[in-house]
Design a protein around this motif. Structure first.
Motif, PDB file in Angstrom:
ATOM      1  N   ARG A 187       0.829  -1.208   0.000  1.00 47.77           N
ATOM      2  CA  ARG A 187       0.000   0.000   0.000  1.00 47.77           C
ATOM      3  C   ARG A 187       0.868   1.264   0.000  1.00 47.77           C
ATOM      4  NH1 ARG A 187      -3.632   2.646   4.790  1.00 47.77           N
ATOM      5  NH2 ARG A 187      -5.081   3.790   3.454  1.00 47.77           N
ATOM      6  N   SER A 232       7.097  -3.347  -3.614  1.00 49.16           N
ATOM      7  CA  SER A 232       6.779  -4.596  -4.303  1.00 49.16           C
ATOM      8  C   SER A 232       7.645  -5.700  -3.706  1.00 49.16           C
ATOM      9  CB  SER A 232       7.017  -4.476  -5.809  1.00 49.16           C
ATOM     10  OG  SER A 232       8.383  -4.202  -6.083  1.00 49.16           O
ATOM     11  N   SER A 252      -2.236 -13.043  -4.833  1.00 47.35           N
ATOM     12  CA  SER A 252      -2.624 -12.853  -6.234  1.00 47.35           C
ATOM     13  C   SER A 252      -3.975 -13.499  -6.517  1.00 47.35           C
ATOM     14  CB  SER A 252      -1.550 -13.432  -7.156  1.00 47.35           C
ATOM     15  OG  SER A 252      -1.948 -13.380  -8.503  1.00 47.35           O
ATOM     16  N   MET A 258      -0.889  -8.036  -7.833  1.00 47.27           N
ATOM     17  CA  MET A 258      -0.731  -8.335  -9.256  1.00 47.27           C
ATOM     18  C   MET A 258       0.716  -8.762  -9.514  1.00 47.27           C
ATOM     19  SD  MET A 258      -0.731  -4.550 -10.989  1.00 47.27           S
ATOM     20  CE  MET A 258       0.464  -3.288 -10.525  1.00 47.27           C
ATOM     21  N   SER A 280       4.035  -9.328 -11.959  1.00 49.22           N
ATOM     22  CA  SER A 280       4.722  -8.829 -13.151  1.00 49.22           C
ATOM     23  C   SER A 280       6.070  -9.528 -13.257  1.00 49.22           C
ATOM     24  CB  SER A 280       4.914  -7.312 -13.076  1.00 49.22           C
ATOM     25  OG  SER A 280       5.705  -6.962 -11.949  1.00 49.22           O
ATOM     26  N   ALA A 309      -2.603  -4.792  -6.136  1.00 49.49           N
ATOM     27  CA  ALA A 309      -3.530  -4.761  -7.263  1.00 49.49           C
ATOM     28  C   ALA A 309      -4.277  -3.428  -7.288  1.00 49.49           C
ATOM     29  CB  ALA A 309      -4.524  -5.920  -7.164  1.00 49.49           C
ATOM     30  N   PRO A 310      -4.565  -2.895  -8.468  1.00 50.69           N
ATOM     31  CA  PRO A 310      -5.272  -1.601  -8.554  1.00 50.69           C
ATOM     32  C   PRO A 310      -6.579  -1.583  -7.772  1.00 50.69           C
ATOM     33  CG  PRO A 310      -4.404  -2.235 -10.699  1.00 50.69           C
ATOM     34  CD  PRO A 310      -4.186  -3.402  -9.797  1.00 50.69           C
ATOM     35  N   ALA A 311      -7.327  -2.693  -7.811  1.00 55.31           N
ATOM     36  CA  ALA A 311      -8.613  -2.721  -7.102  1.00 55.31           C
ATOM     37  C   ALA A 311      -8.411  -2.554  -5.601  1.00 55.31           C
ATOM     38  CB  ALA A 311      -9.336  -4.031  -7.401  1.00 55.31           C
ATOM     39  N   SER A 329      -5.915  -0.991  -4.144  1.00 55.28           N
ATOM     40  CA  SER A 329      -5.435   0.364  -3.844  1.00 55.28           C
ATOM     41  C   SER A 329      -6.575   1.374  -3.778  1.00 55.28           C
ATOM     42  CB  SER A 329      -4.406   0.811  -4.888  1.00 55.28           C
ATOM     43  OG  SER A 329      -5.017   0.947  -6.171  1.00 55.28           O
ATOM     44  N   LEU A 330      -7.725   1.042  -4.390  1.00 56.52           N
ATOM     45  CA  LEU A 330      -8.863   1.962  -4.397  1.00 56.52           C
ATOM     46  C   LEU A 330      -9.794   1.749  -3.217  1.00 56.52           C
ATOM     47  CD1 LEU A 330      -9.757   1.831  -8.204  1.00 56.52           C
ATOM     48  CD2 LEU A 330      -8.500   3.620  -6.984  1.00 56.52           C
TER      49      LEU A 330
END
Length: 581
Positions: free
Chosen positions: A435, A439, A464, A470, A472, A483-485, A487-488
């Motif tokens: 957050r 990474s 994951s 996510m 990479s 993951a972007p979701a 973080s929101l």
């Protein structure tokens, strides 16, 4: 040891995490090879249990790859010096690794054989000791400690002149004898004196052994003053000076009880409620872990003559509890502690005595089953705290306990909003770090949380699979980020609370001052307190609080996001200062 690019990345992450100071990793930069710069470090790593790694072409402040010219020439120079520049040959594995277009020379220094220690640098005929923040020339006593380790430690059986059975504590001996008879088939029917002889409490001449006096004596410090513990609180509002200093003495069982009580009295205790509504005290440090680590320090301390000039130390700092004792491990490495092969007593006779020795409340000093370190780790995991860390320099062994769970209330609320049910402590901490921009790779994850490769892989893959992280990169360089979701996700509000970042129409938005020591981490409060007199740089805050630069940065980030601290200057600049809003 550093073998490839992934290992190097992990080493750099560790240096950054530790603020540039690391026991077994040393970063150096110079335009031309310097024998005088590397001599002490090569000596120190050869004397260090497990050895260490030198990174040529890496700066420490800030941690950054700057590269080296002529890497092949520098590798040859390291090997040549290691072979010829010391009292005994040092084995060094060298290779070069390219990272971000720059070349780093890696020198993995192997620990010297026990009988070759202390390894001396020919440059000044001195032996060096590795400490957390650098290399230090060994004292004569420290050199003698290493020389004494050429053979199996037997100092605990030595008689103490001027002692007799009357030097023992009657109450401790009574409990000891009862436990022996209950736990030994061979000694069950023997008279008291025979038990004391057979378990090396007494010698055939009637004198008390060092182990017997230390474990069961009326006042062992009359004969050996340093067989004691010094406890002190370091840092705080008054600066780095020690306060609440206490000398803890007596026999081992009494010192153990008193030391645990001291830690309990000088740390925070909260009241928590279980599902049935019953309240119970929850200590800032799990006392199970504290007791086990102090018992280990008492029982496994070095009892050789050179080490008897030093005592056990307990230091309560703002961000951690430090328990250190003279001497190092015997027959095991730090990595083996807590495993099925991680049991080995430094003082065999003292260890046997302490499996039966207990205080007047029938609490035995140790169980003698080799499960103590696992119990420490389990207790910390249940308390949502980071794992204990161990440092063995060969002449001093140190256990470091984190001061508290490094999760702020905002982070805990965020985790709650994620529905983190079923996540491990390691996964929760890893998510919070994600957050805040970090990474993870398998190597950095397992090093950070003390896991093996398979455990790290499973936990990261689970994040994951849950849609929280996510992936990479490709095999060998796979990394995990938030993951972007996730973080929101907004921080959730507890019962009767307003969610962070919202306010009622009739109330203006005002920041909350972190004045409640129960609600916020001790690190954040310490940083806040350091800014009371005006603006300070990160370095000045770290010096004032005793925190690492990463901990200072973490706390400042929380205070800035709360609107409590403003920044004066550019990001990353050493001249940037922070002040209260």
């Amino acid at each position: 040891m550093v073998a490839d690019e992934e290992d190097l990345t992990e080493a750099l992450a560790r240096l950054e995490l530790e603020g540039g100071d690391c026991l077994e990793i040393e970063a150096k930069t110079f335009a031309e090879y310097s024998r005088s710069a590397l001599g002490p470090t090569l000596s120190a790593f050869a004397n260090l249990p497990g050895g260490g790694t030198i990174l040529l072409g890496v700066s420490e402040d800030p941690v950054k790859v700057v590269g080296v010219p002529n890497p092949h020439q520098q590798m040859q120079a390291v090997v040549s010096q290691a072979r010829q520049g010391f009292s005994s040959r040092i084995t060094v594995d060298t290779h070069s690794i390219e990272l971000d277009g720059r070349t780093v020379v890696v020198a993995n220094v192997q620990e010297a054989p026990v009988n070759a220690k202390p390894v001396r640098w020919a440059g000044n005929d001195a032996a060096y000791l590795r400490q957390y923040d650098g290399d230090y020339q060994m004292s004569l006593q420290e050199e003698q400690q290493l020389l004494m380790r050429h053979q199996r430690p037997r100092e605990d059986t030595a008689p103490v002149p001027g002692t007799s059975i009357s030097s023992l504590d009657d109450n401790l001996v009574r409990v000891f004898l009862r436990n022996v008879r209950a736990g030994s088939t061979s000694l069950r029917e023997q008279p008291d004196k025979e038990i004391l002889l057979n378990l090396n409490v007494l010698t055939d001449d009637g004198e008390v052994t060092l182990a017997g006096l230390y474990a069961l004596g009326q006042y062992p410090q009359r004969h050996v003053p340093t067989l004691a513990i010094t406890a002190a609180v370091l840092g705080g509002q008054t600066g780095p000076r020690a306060s609440e200093r206490l000398r803890i003495d007596g026999a081992v069982p009494r010192m153990l009880t008193a030391a645990v009580d001291w830690v309990s009295q000088h740390t925070r205790t909260d009241i928590t409620f279980d599902q049935d509504g019953h309240g119970r005290n929850t200590h800032e440090y799990p006392l199970v872990a504290v007791r086990e680590l102090i018992a280990n320090a008492l029982v496994h301390r070095d009892l050789s003559e050179p080490a008897l000039s030093k005592g056990i130390e307990i230091r309560l700092k703002q961000d951690r509890l430090v328990i250190s004792s003279p001497g190092g491990l015997w027959g095991v490495s730090v990595d083996q502690l807590g495993t099925q092969h991680g049991k080995s007593a430094v003082n065999e006779r003292l260890y046997d005595i302490c499996t039966f020795a207990a205080d007047t409340e029938e609490r035995r000093v140790i169980e003698g089953l080799g499960t103590g370190i696992r119990a420490v780790r389990d207790a910390l995991r249940e308390a949502d705290m980071e794992p204990v860390r161990f440092h063995d320099t060969g002449v001093r062994f140190t256990a470091l306990l984190p001061r508290s769970a490094l999760l702020s209330p905002a982070d805990l609320n965020w985790l709650s909003a994620l529905d983190s049910t079923g996540l491990t402590v390691e996964q929760r901490h890893a998510l919070v770090d994600m957050r805040h921009g970090r990474s993870w790779r398998n190597s950095t994850y397992r090093r950070r949380f003390g896991l093996d490769s398979e455990q790290a892989r499973r936990q990261l893959q689970d994040l994951s699979n849950r849609g929280l992280a996510m992936i990479s990169g490709t095999k060998g360089s796979t990394s995990y980020a938030l993951a972007p979701a996730a973080s929101l996700v907004e921080e959730s509000a507890g019962p009767g609370q307003t969610a962070p970042g919202t306010r009622t129409p009739e109330e203006p938005q005002t920041p909350t001052t972190p004045g409640d020591p129960v609600g916020l981490s001790g690190n954040t409060l310490a940083v806040w307190a350091s800014l009371e007199t005006g603006a300070r740089s990160r370095a000045q805050i770290a010096e004032a609080t005793g925190l690492t630069r990463r901990q200072v940065g973490y706390a400042l980030d929380l205070l800035r996001r709360s609107g409590l601290v403003s920044v004066q200057g550019g990001q990353g600049s050493r001249t940037t200062t922070y002040q209260r809003t």
